[in-house]
Write an enzyme that holds these catalytic residues in place. Structure first.
Site, PDB file in Angstrom:
ATOM      1  N   ARG A  96       5.926   4.789  -4.991  1.00 41.07           N
ATOM      2  CA  ARG A  96       5.753   5.006  -3.552  1.00 41.07           C
ATOM      3  C   ARG A  96       7.018   5.032  -2.864  1.00 41.07           C
ATOM      4  O   ARG A  96       7.343   5.747  -1.805  1.00 41.07           O
ATOM      5  CB  ARG A  96       4.761   3.787  -2.795  1.00 41.07           C
ATOM      6  N   CYS A 138      -4.318   2.946  -7.056  1.00 33.84           N
ATOM      7  CA  CYS A 138      -3.122   2.817  -5.753  1.00 33.84           C
ATOM      8  C   CYS A 138      -2.888   1.244  -5.380  1.00 33.84           C
ATOM      9  O   CYS A 138      -1.788   1.079  -4.896  1.00 33.84           O
ATOM     10  CB  CYS A 138      -3.815   3.467  -4.666  1.00 33.84           C
ATOM     11  N   ASP A 152     -10.003   3.337  -7.442  1.00 38.04           N
ATOM     12  CA  ASP A 152      -9.609   2.499  -6.261  1.00 38.04           C
ATOM     13  C   ASP A 152     -10.968   1.506  -6.056  1.00 38.04           C
ATOM     14  O   ASP A 152     -11.756   1.608  -6.681  1.00 38.04           O
ATOM     15  CB  ASP A 152      -9.566   3.628  -5.225  1.00 38.04           C
ATOM     16  N   HIS A 189      -4.820   9.882   2.089  1.00 40.89           N
ATOM     17  CA  HIS A 189      -3.603   9.017   1.835  1.00 40.89           C
ATOM     18  C   HIS A 189      -2.651   9.707   0.957  1.00 40.89           C
ATOM     19  O   HIS A 189      -2.481   9.369  -0.270  1.00 40.89           O
ATOM     20  CB  HIS A 189      -4.134   7.751   0.992  1.00 40.89           C
ATOM     21  N   ARG A 236      -0.416   4.058   9.927  1.00 41.51           N
ATOM     22  CA  ARG A 236      -1.625   3.775   9.319  1.00 41.51           C
ATOM     23  C   ARG A 236      -2.777   3.590  10.278  1.00 41.51           C
ATOM     24  O   ARG A 236      -2.501   2.602  10.986  1.00 41.51           O
ATOM     25  CB  ARG A 236      -1.367   2.684   8.292  1.00 41.51           C
ATOM     26  N   GLN A 295       0.451   8.132  -0.956  1.00 43.13           N
ATOM     27  CA  GLN A 295      -0.300   7.820  -2.202  1.00 43.13           C
ATOM     28  C   GLN A 295       0.006   8.588  -3.532  1.00 43.13           C
ATOM     29  O   GLN A 295       0.418   8.501  -4.630  1.00 43.13           O
ATOM     30  CB  GLN A 295      -1.491   7.128  -2.133  1.00 43.13           C
TER      31      GLN A 295
HETATM   32  N1   CP Z   1      -1.958   1.594  -2.002  1.00 46.45           N
HETATM   33  C1   CP Z   1      -1.466   1.221  -0.783  1.00 46.45           C
HETATM   34  O1   CP Z   1      -1.371   2.021   0.268  1.00 46.45           O
HETATM   35  O2   CP Z   1      -1.283  -0.163  -0.635  1.00 46.45           O
HETATM   36  P1   CP Z   1      -1.318  -0.961   0.641  1.00 46.45           P
HETATM   37  O3   CP Z   1      -2.594  -1.115   1.545  1.00 46.45           O
HETATM   38  O4   CP Z   1      -0.642  -2.340   0.293  1.00 46.45           O
HETATM   39  O5   CP Z   1      -0.096  -0.198   1.583  1.00 46.45           O
HETATM   40  N1  NVA Z   2      -9.123   3.525  -0.145  1.00 42.49           N
HETATM   41  C1  NVA Z   2      -8.421   2.197  -0.073  1.00 42.49           C
HETATM   42  C2  NVA Z   2      -6.876   2.455  -0.279  1.00 42.49           C
HETATM   43  C3  NVA Z   2      -5.867   1.145   0.050  1.00 42.49           C
HETATM   44  C4  NVA Z   2      -4.552   1.456  -0.214  1.00 42.49           C
HETATM   45  C5  NVA Z   2      -8.549   1.722   1.418  1.00 42.49           C
HETATM   46  O1  NVA Z   2      -8.477   2.619   2.239  1.00 42.49           O
HETATM   47  O2  NVA Z   2      -8.659   0.603   1.859  1.00 42.49           O
END
Ligand code: CP
Ligand code: NVA
Length: 302
Positions: free
Chosen positions: A287, A259, A221, A130, A103, A133
Site C-alpha cells: 500500500r 486487504c 475480504d 478501493h 475515504r 488497495q
Molecule cells: N485495507 C485497508 O484499506 O485497511 P484500512 O481500513 O486499515 O485502511
Molecule cells: N470491504 C472492506 C474493506 C476494508 C479495507 C470495507 O469496506 O470495510
C-alpha cells in the site's frame, strides 16, 4: 487534473507506469538509495469518514517520504460534520493543499469533491471501490508470480468495494477473474457488463471450491464491510471461507491475499492467513509503495 478515482479511468499503460514506479521506488527504498521528492514543500489533506489503519498510515508515511506534509482530517472534526458542503470544502482545501485523499461512505462524495477541487483527489475507499488497495494487490501478484497476464485470480466472498476494483483491474490486465459470491452478494450486473464489454475475462461460480481449483491467487475480504448491516451475513457466507481445504484446490504455488483487517475464523482461517502461502503482509506493505506511485503520478500532471 490528474485525479486517481477508479481503476476504470486509466489505460493499462498508465496503470503499468504506476506499478513500475511502485516496484522501482520500493527497491530503491530497501537499498537505502535516495528517491524522488515530488511533494517537497507541498501538503496533502487526508479526509477520513471511516476508520483506517493501513490507508491512513501508509499515506501519511508515503507523503512524508515524498517530501510532503500530510494533514490527517477526521470528517467529524471538519465543518463537513456540521453540514458544510463537499463543494465548498473542496474549494477551500484546494487553496491550502496540493492534493486530497478521501475515504468516505458515498462514492458520490468522492466524485463531488473531485469535481470541485482544483488539486488532485485520490480515492482512499468508498462504498463502491478501493482502487489503491488493488494497485497494491497487483504489485504483490507481480512480485510473487512475475506477471499479471495469463494468471487466474479467484475472489471468494462478498461482491463488495474491493471486489469491484478487482473487476475493473480485470478489464485492464490479461488475467482471468473468477468470482464466487453467495447468492444475493454478487457484484452489480452493471459493473460486470461494463467489465466484459471492456474485455475482462470474468467467470462467476456458485461454488468456492470450483472457483479456487487451479487458481494462482485467492483473494477474500471481510463478510461485513464498514457501514454494512450484519443481518444474515455470517450464515450466508459460511460456505465461502478461505480455509486449508479450499487452498488445497488451488495451484501449488498459489498465494492468498486479503486487504485486511481480517476476521480469523470467519472469511479466512488463522491457519491460511498465517501460513506459508499468505502474502497479506507484503500486500499491506505495498500500500505504501503503490500509493507513493499514485501520488507521484498525480503530481507529475500538475
Ligand atoms: N485495507 C485497508 O484499506 O485497511 P484500512 O481500513 O486499515 O485502511
Ligand atoms: N470491504 C472492506 C474493506 C476494508 C479495507 C470495507 O469496506 O470495510
Amino acid at each position: 487534473m490528474r485525479h486517481f478515482l477508479d481503476i476504470r479511468d486509466f489505460s493499462t499503460e498508465t496503470l503499468q507506469v504506476m506499478l513500475d514506479d511502485a516496484a522501482a521506488t520500493k527497491a530503491a527504498l530497501k537499498a537505502g538509495a535516495e528517491t524522488a521528492k515530488p511533494l517537497a514543500g507541498k501538503s496533502v489533506a487526508m479526509i477520513f469518514e471511516k476508520p483506517s489503519t493501513r490507508t491512513r498510515v501508509s499515506f501519511e508515511v508515503g507523503i512524508t517520504q515524498l517530501g510532503g506534509t500530510p494533514l490527517m482530517l477526521s470528517a467529524q472534526d471538519l465543518q463537513i460534520g456540521r453540514g458544510e458542503s463537499i463543494e465548498d470544502t473542496a474549494r477551500v482545501l484546494s487553496r491550502y493543499v496540493d492534493a486530497i485523499t478521501i475515504r468516505c461512505f458515498a462514492h458520490e462524495t468522492l466524485l463531488t469533491l473531485a469535481a470541485h477541487a482544483s488539486v488532485p483527489v485520490v480515492n482512499a475507499l468508498t462504498e463502491r471501490s478501493h482502487p489503491c488497495q488493488i494497485m497494491a494487490d497487483l504489485q504483490t501478484m507481480i512480485e510473487r508470480h512475475g506477471a499479471l497476464d495469463g494468471q487466474i485470480v479467484t475472489w471468494i466472498g462478498d461482491g463488495n468495494n474491493v471486489a469491484a476494483s478487482w473487476i475493473e483491474a480485470a478489464a485492464r490486465f490479461g488475467f482471468q477473474l473468477r468470482l464466487a459470491c453467495p447468492e444475493g452478494y454478487a457484484p452489480s450486473a452493471e459493473l460486470l457488463a461494463w467489465a466484459r464489454a471492456e474485455g475482462a475475462d470474468l467467470v462467476l461460480y456458485d461454488s468456492a471450491i470450483e472457483a479456487a481449483t487451479g487458481s494462482q491467487t485467492l483473494v477474500t475480504d471481510v463478510w461485513i464491510s464498514m457501514g454494512d448491516e450484519e443481518g444474515s451475513r455470517r450464515e450466508d457466507f459460511r460456505p465461502f471461507q478461505v480455509n486449508r481445504e479450499l487452498l488445497e484446490m488451488a495451484a501449488g504455488d498459489a498465494i492468498v491475499l486479503h486487504c485486511l483487517p481480517a476476521w480469523r475464523g470467519m472469511e479466512i482461517t488463522a491457519e491460511v492467513i498465517d501460513g506459508p502461502q499468505s502474502a497479506v503482509f507484503d500486500e499491506a506493505e505495498n500500500r505504501l509503495h503503490a500509493q507513493k506511485a499514485i501520488l507521484s503520478w498525480c503530481m507529475a500532471g500538475n
